[in-house]
Scaffold this motif. Structure first.
Motif, mmCIF file in Angstrom:
data_model
loop_
_atom_site.group_PDB
_atom_site.id
_atom_site.type_symbol
_atom_site.label_atom_id
_atom_site.label_comp_id
_atom_site.label_asym_id
_atom_site.label_seq_id
_atom_site.Cartn_x
_atom_site.Cartn_y
_atom_site.Cartn_z
ATOM 1 N N ARG A 139 -10.142 1.960 -8.437
ATOM 2 C CA ARG A 139 -10.698 0.482 -7.445
ATOM 3 C C ARG A 139 -12.798 0.497 -8.215
ATOM 4 N NH1 ARG A 139 -8.478 0.631 -3.201
ATOM 5 N NH2 ARG A 139 -10.321 0.339 -2.047
ATOM 6 N N THR A 181 -8.526 -3.987 0.392
ATOM 7 C CA THR A 181 -7.937 -5.240 0.260
ATOM 8 C C THR A 181 -6.100 -5.205 1.692
ATOM 9 O OG1 THR A 181 -6.251 -5.301 -1.292
ATOM 10 C CG2 THR A 181 -8.323 -5.810 -2.268
ATOM 11 N N CYS A 182 -5.945 -6.449 1.890
ATOM 12 C CA CYS A 182 -4.501 -6.590 2.801
ATOM 13 C C CYS A 182 -3.202 -5.344 2.567
ATOM 14 C CB CYS A 182 -4.427 -8.017 3.524
ATOM 15 S SG CYS A 182 -6.046 -8.482 4.610
ATOM 16 N N ASP A 183 -3.627 -6.091 1.668
ATOM 17 C CA ASP A 183 -2.251 -5.625 0.775
ATOM 18 C C ASP A 183 -2.637 -3.645 0.229
ATOM 19 O OD1 ASP A 183 -1.392 -7.764 0.091
ATOM 20 O OD2 ASP A 183 -1.904 -7.919 -2.011
ATOM 21 N N LYS A 184 -3.371 -3.366 0.300
ATOM 22 C CA LYS A 184 -3.840 -2.014 0.265
ATOM 23 C C LYS A 184 -4.362 -1.569 1.530
ATOM 24 C CE LYS A 184 -4.864 1.192 -2.231
ATOM 25 N NZ LYS A 184 -4.006 2.035 -3.217
ATOM 26 N N ALA A 217 -1.936 -2.129 3.327
ATOM 27 C CA ALA A 217 -0.352 -2.233 4.152
ATOM 28 C C ALA A 217 0.638 -1.327 3.554
ATOM 29 C CB ALA A 217 0.367 -3.893 3.801
ATOM 30 N N VAL A 218 -0.182 -0.483 1.978
ATOM 31 C CA VAL A 218 0.532 0.225 1.744
ATOM 32 C C VAL A 218 0.246 1.682 2.130
ATOM 33 C CG1 VAL A 218 0.903 1.214 -0.575
ATOM 34 C CG2 VAL A 218 0.511 -0.885 -0.815
ATOM 35 N N ARG A 239 -0.780 2.221 5.367
ATOM 36 C CA ARG A 239 -0.249 2.178 6.629
ATOM 37 C C ARG A 239 1.710 2.452 6.101
ATOM 38 N NH1 ARG A 239 -2.648 -3.529 7.563
ATOM 39 N NH2 ARG A 239 -4.025 -3.014 8.907
ATOM 40 N N ARG A 240 2.159 1.818 4.882
ATOM 41 C CA ARG A 240 3.704 2.253 4.619
ATOM 42 C C ARG A 240 3.700 3.948 4.300
ATOM 43 N NH1 ARG A 240 4.379 -0.034 0.322
ATOM 44 N NH2 ARG A 240 4.843 1.596 -0.936
#
Length: 201
Positions: free
Chosen positions: A45, A51-54, A56-57, A59-60
């Motif tokens: 990037r 970002t929120c999506d990143k 979440a990834v 955290r997973r």
């Protein structure tokens, strides 16, 4: 903030963290995994913003690594996850430093090229002005030579001023271009002088 819930879970004994030593090591696992994927995201990037999506990834991935690490021994977690992930982080950071140095070099070269273009443009402008000044000077000298020739001929056309004036005017009336131009230029000069004198008075 990404790791906050994981650190709370580890402190409460989740992921088979039965001892303080295991809890600290699992916290290190979570931290190094997060850092690895965070730095990898920066590489693609080019920004520190997550970002929120990143998030979440990330955290997973941290959750998956913690679940795997909970089934390993202390030594296995240290060597297979912490050491390896830490090495990956350093490699990616080194890559980022090299990439940024390359970008800085490109920016510097672009700035130097822009400055060189400005210098060349300024030199071209100065050269054009010099050529224009030289052309004006050459034209002035040519006009002065013509005037000196006409004045010399005028002065040599008779013994006294009145005779010279009559002879040169006669030549002008007979169609002598040099004589006619001489009187025209002299009249223009005298007209300009009278105008300046009237302004002073």
């Amino acid at each position: 903030m990404i790791l906050l819930q994981f650190l709370v879970d580890i402190s409460q004994g989740k992921y088979d963290a039965s001892s303080v030593k295991d809890k600290r090591q699992l916290a290190r696992v979570a931290s190094v995994v997060k850092e690895c994927f965070f730095v990898a995201g920066q590489r693609t990037r080019g920004s520190d913003y997550v970002t929120c999506d990143k998030a979440a990834v990330i955290r997973r991935f941290v959750k998956e690594f913690l679940e795997v690490a909970s089934k390993m021994t202390y030594e296995e977690r240290e060597q297979l996850i912490i050491v390896q992930m830490d090495r990956n982080v350093k490699l990616m950071q080194s890559y980022q430093y090299v990439l940024e140095a390359g970008r800085s070099f490109v920016r510097l070269r672009q700035e130097l090229n822009a400055e060189s273009e400005m210098v060349r443009a300024e030199a071209a402008r100065a050269n054009a002005e010099l050529q224009e000044a030289e052309a004006e000077h050459a034209l002035f000298e040519a006009k002065m030579r013509i005037w000196e020739k006409r004045h010399r001929e005028y002065m040599e056309s008779g013994d006294d001023y009145g005779e010279r004036e009559l002879n040169y005017r006669k030549r002008a009336l007979e169609g002598d271009a040099d004589a006619a131009a001489y009187f025209a230029e002299r009249e223009q000069y005298l007209r300009g002088r009278r105008t300046r004198d009237s302004r002073r008075s």
